[in-house]
Design a protein around this motif. Structure first.
Motif, short mmCIF file in Angstrom:
data_model
loop_
_atom_site.label_atom_id
_atom_site.label_comp_id
_atom_site.label_asym_id
_atom_site.label_seq_id
_atom_site.Cartn_x
_atom_site.Cartn_y
_atom_site.Cartn_z
N GLN A 16 -48.13 30.74 -32.71
CA GLN A 16 -48.59 30.86 -31.33
C GLN A 16 -47.71 30.04 -30.39
N THR B 258 -42.04 33.50 -24.60
CA THR B 258 -42.55 34.15 -23.40
C THR B 258 -42.17 33.36 -22.15
N ARG B 259 -42.33 32.02 -22.20
CA ARG B 259 -41.95 31.18 -21.05
C ARG B 259 -40.48 31.32 -20.72
N ARG C 204 -45.42 31.51 -27.31
CA ARG C 204 -45.54 30.99 -25.94
C ARG C 204 -44.19 30.53 -25.41
#
Length: 381
Positions: A330, A337-338, A334
């Motif tokens: 996870q 994605t950032r 993240r």
């Protein structure tokens, strides 16, 4: 009596020699790179084979959704329950077939084939699975439910014919090329049609098993099921089965056209797989070369590579591929994605990720590179 293996023409022998050469080269290409580089591609090739073979029978699930269901049968994938059940069943049988490719003391048996059939059909409560049919079988012509295209042998003859097929699988025509034997195994099983349902997928699975037992390539690189599932090829597949097999069980018929059709399939599928392996390897190298500039770890390259090869990645598959915890996976998603390397689609369990605005375009271009597949028989004068 079984259908006999035909004598190969000069053209057939030429094509078979080319297939052997390409498969050796593909084996070398796979062996020369880290196993990690090919894991995602192996999974997707298996998923493509399952999706294609099921599609021939009318069960249509995108290969990427098949790959998700292979990881977890309860994965939130937008497919019907019938398609989910057929996909999971075929994956179960295919996994077993892949495990048998190097099994010691292996031999074919009625029990093995009936067990594979039960894996494929056992989820149907009202259809007998893992046992020979007890009645006649008629293949209906496309578009006319009252027209019979093929009538299988009498149900009383099935057990004897399967005895003969098992004997042949274990010791018959051993001087023939294994790829030719695999094609003939497929043809004989589908024409005996020993079960009430699932005969097509069982016959294609048996062909894959024989090819895998040959030992040149892993099963996921060997199957021609994805090739057979292409719309134009599926039509040709049915056509040649009809032309060679005739309207009733006729083992005296010439099977040369069937073998030629399979040699073309082997050749063209090997071309396609080699291109996919090359593109996959190049994508990994390009991503690894830019790892520092992208600000990603070696683990995270796996997620980015999955996106290049298949168009998307799920957190759960990345987690399993890298053997990391759910929390770490996870965090990695993240981070990606950032950094706009990935873009999430959907919510919660159904979420997957596609390329983000900063995903390297050269990698996507490599993954999308086109190639031409040639019909080997058209090159022979």
């Amino acid at each position: 009596m079984l259908h006999r293996t035909p004598r190969l023409s000069t053209a057939d022998q030429h094509v078979l020699a080319e297939v052997a050469s390409m498969r050796r080269a593909l084996h070398h290409a796979v062996q020369q790179v880290p196993t990690k580089w090919t894991l995602g591609l192996r999974r997707h090739l298996t998923a493509s084979a399952i999706a294609a073979s099921n599609a021939i029978e009318g069960y249509r699930v995108d290969a990427r959704d098949v790959a998700d269901l292979m990881d977890d049968a309860q994965e939130k994938v937008d497919v019907s329950e019938a398609n989910r059940a057929e996909t999971v069943a075929y994956q179960q049988a295919m996994t077993y077939i892949q495990s048998l490719h190097a099994a010691p003391d292996f031999e074919y048996s009625k029990g093995l084939l009936n067990a594979l059939h039960w894996m494929l059909q056992g989820h149907h409560p009202h259809k007998p699975a893992g046992q020979w049919r007890r009645g006649p079988v008629f293949i209906t012509a496309a578009g006319d439910p009252h027209a019979t295209e093929y009538e299988g042998p009498h149900e009383d003859d099935v057990s004897t014919l399967m005895d003969e097929l098992i004997d042949w699988l274990n010791s018959g025509d051993m001087d023939s090329d294994p790829l030719v034997r695999a094609a003939m195994a497929h043809f004989n099983l589908v024409k005996i049609h020993p079960w009430a349902d699932g005969n097509g997928r069982m016959s294609r699975s048996l062909q894959t098993l024989l090819i895998a037992r040959e030992g040149v390539l892993a099963p996921e690189f060997s199957s021609i099921e994805a090739w057979l599932g292409m719309p134009g090829h599926t039509w040709d597949y049915y056509k040649v089965l009809r032309e060679v097999g005739g309207p009733v069980y006729s083992p005296v018929r010439d099977t040369a056209l069937w073998v030629r059709f399979n040699l073309r399939a082997y050749h063209e599928q090997t071309q396609s797989v080699r291109h996919r392996v090359d593109r996959s390897n190049k994508c990994w190298i390009q991503l690894d070369e830019r790892r520092g500039a992208l600000g990603v770890t070696e683990h995270q390259i796996t997620a980015l590579h999955e996106v290049a090869v298949t168009g998307r990645v799920r957190r759960s598959r990345y987690e399993r591929a890298e053997g990391i915890s759910e929390q770490q996976a996870q965090r990695d998603m993240r981070h990606l994605t950032r950094e706009n390397l990935l873009t999430p689609i959907g919510n919660t369990k159904g979420r997957y990720y596609v390329p983000g605005s900063r995903y390297p375009q050269n990698v996507l271009d490599t993954a999308a590179a086109r190639h031409t597949v040639r019909n080997p028989y058209e090159d022979i004068g």
